[in-house]
Design a protein around this motif. Structure first.
Motif, PDB file in Angstrom:
ATOM      1  N   THR A  40      50.392 -30.914  22.946  1.00 13.64           N
ATOM      2  CA  THR A  40      49.120 -30.664  22.329  1.00 13.64           C
ATOM      3  C   THR A  40      49.128 -31.936  21.036  1.00 13.64           C
ATOM      4  OG1 THR A  40      51.200 -28.666  21.782  1.00 13.64           O
ATOM      5  CG2 THR A  40      49.971 -29.351  20.239  1.00 13.64           C
ATOM      6  N   PHE A 102      53.930 -31.508  10.048  1.00 12.90           N
ATOM      7  CA  PHE A 102      55.018 -31.589  10.291  1.00 12.90           C
ATOM      8  C   PHE A 102      55.986 -32.520  11.240  1.00 12.90           C
ATOM      9  CE2 PHE A 102      50.146 -31.162  11.496  1.00 12.90           C
ATOM     10  CZ  PHE A 102      50.311 -29.379  11.757  1.00 12.90           C
ATOM     11  N   ALA A 103      56.850 -31.991  11.770  1.00 15.34           N
ATOM     12  CA  ALA A 103      57.934 -33.422  12.456  1.00 15.34           C
ATOM     13  C   ALA A 103      57.450 -33.948  13.086  1.00 15.34           C
ATOM     14  CB  ALA A 103      58.682 -32.554  13.408  1.00 15.34           C
ATOM     15  N   ARG A 105      56.779 -37.156  15.390  1.00 17.18           N
ATOM     16  CA  ARG A 105      56.783 -37.172  17.257  1.00 17.18           C
ATOM     17  C   ARG A 105      56.595 -36.217  17.827  1.00 17.18           C
ATOM     18  NH1 ARG A 105      60.923 -42.103  18.359  1.00 17.18           N
ATOM     19  NH2 ARG A 105      60.380 -43.358  16.534  1.00 17.18           N
ATOM     20  N   THR A 106      55.227 -35.535  17.344  1.00 16.07           N
ATOM     21  CA  THR A 106      54.969 -34.261  17.368  1.00 16.07           C
ATOM     22  C   THR A 106      54.121 -33.976  18.753  1.00 16.07           C
ATOM     23  OG1 THR A 106      55.973 -32.590  15.798  1.00 16.07           O
ATOM     24  CG2 THR A 106      54.395 -31.536  17.084  1.00 16.07           C
ATOM     25  N   VAL A 132      53.765 -38.619  13.178  1.00 22.53           N
ATOM     26  CA  VAL A 132      53.855 -37.318  13.868  1.00 22.53           C
ATOM     27  C   VAL A 132      53.547 -37.416  15.282  1.00 22.53           C
ATOM     28  CG1 VAL A 132      53.216 -35.400  11.549  1.00 22.53           C
ATOM     29  CG2 VAL A 132      51.252 -36.354  13.223  1.00 22.53           C
ATOM     30  N   ARG A 134      53.359 -39.210  19.220  1.00 24.97           N
ATOM     31  CA  ARG A 134      54.377 -39.104  19.691  1.00 24.97           C
ATOM     32  C   ARG A 134      54.278 -40.705  20.056  1.00 24.97           C
ATOM     33  NH1 ARG A 134      53.386 -35.110  24.531  1.00 24.97           N
ATOM     34  NH2 ARG A 134      54.265 -36.299  25.637  1.00 24.97           N
TER      35      ARG A 134
END
Length: 227
Positions: A40, A102-103, A105-106, A132, A134
């Motif tokens: 994403t 957002f969490a 490492r998304t 956020v 990765r």
């Protein structure tokens, strides 16, 4: 201000850049999608969705999340995304770049197109993009930057301070908004200074690609695979 100009935003961008902003986004998107990851993508300060549409074309990007602070920009962008037939691949949210919802490492990649200059705290927002992202993912900023030296600096300042407000008054019927644009650039970072902020916030392999005689830059970097 951005709500007021949302209906004419795309038109003015095309006029003021002679249509080059689409090419610049394509180049910037190419810096964050290198085939090493898929997943994403996040576009911060997504505005009317031009970066989203560029990212959505990549086979490596499963879907795209766009976030912007101005409701009318999100509405205009959402309508454009639907007309392009890519609505199923895109999520459009209202939100604050300084506190991304957002969490950690998304996202496989993050882009910011002509948005960092409008943030209240650019360092904070860049830190949020790092959070956020990765490990191994890349971030790219496409921005109008302050030119530090060179003969073109004076010509650029003249165009921005004299011509841009005039175009805004005639074509967007909003002189105030397009007076803000040159004033914001005058007070903003240079490409070199933005790259230094990215380094400090943890990005590696930070690079600068200057465009439009140095008045526009793509600053990109990667989050370490071990971070």
């Amino acid at each position: 201000m951005f709500n007021r100009i949302s209906a004419r935003y795309d038109f003015l961008n095309t006029i003021m850049t002679a249509g080059r902003h689409h090419v610049w986004r394509k180049i910037a998107a190419g810096t964050v999608v290198d085939g090493s990851m898929n997943g994403t993508a996040l576009d911060v300060a997504a505005g009317t969705g031009d970066f989203i549409m560029e990212l959505a074309q990549s086979d490596y990007i499963v879907d795209v999340v766009g976030i912007d602070f101005a409701p009318d920009m999100v509405l205009a962008g959402g309508e454009k995304i639907c007309r392009a037939g890519i609505g199923r691949k895109v999520s459009y949210l209202l939100g604050d770049a300084h506190v991304l919802p957002f969490a950690a490492r998304t996202f496989m990649c993050v882009t910011v197109g002509f948005g960092v200059r409008n943030f209240m705290d650019a360092t904070c927002a860049i830190s949020e993009t790092f959070r956020v992202l990765r490990p191994g993912g890349r971030m790219a900023i496409l921005e109008i930057v302050r030119i530090e030296d060179g003969a073109f600096r004076h010509l650029f300042r003249f165009y921005f301070k004299r011509v841009t407000p005039w175009l805004g008054a005639i074509l967007a019927r909003d002189r105030e908004a397009y007076t803000y644009l040159p004033e914001s650039v005058e007070k903003f970072y240079s490409a070199r200074e933005l790259s230094e902020i990215m380094h400090k916030e943890g990005f590696e392999e930070v690079s600068i690609r200057r465009l439009a005689f140095g008045s526009v830059a793509i600053i990109s970097g990667r989050r370490s695979r071990n971070s």
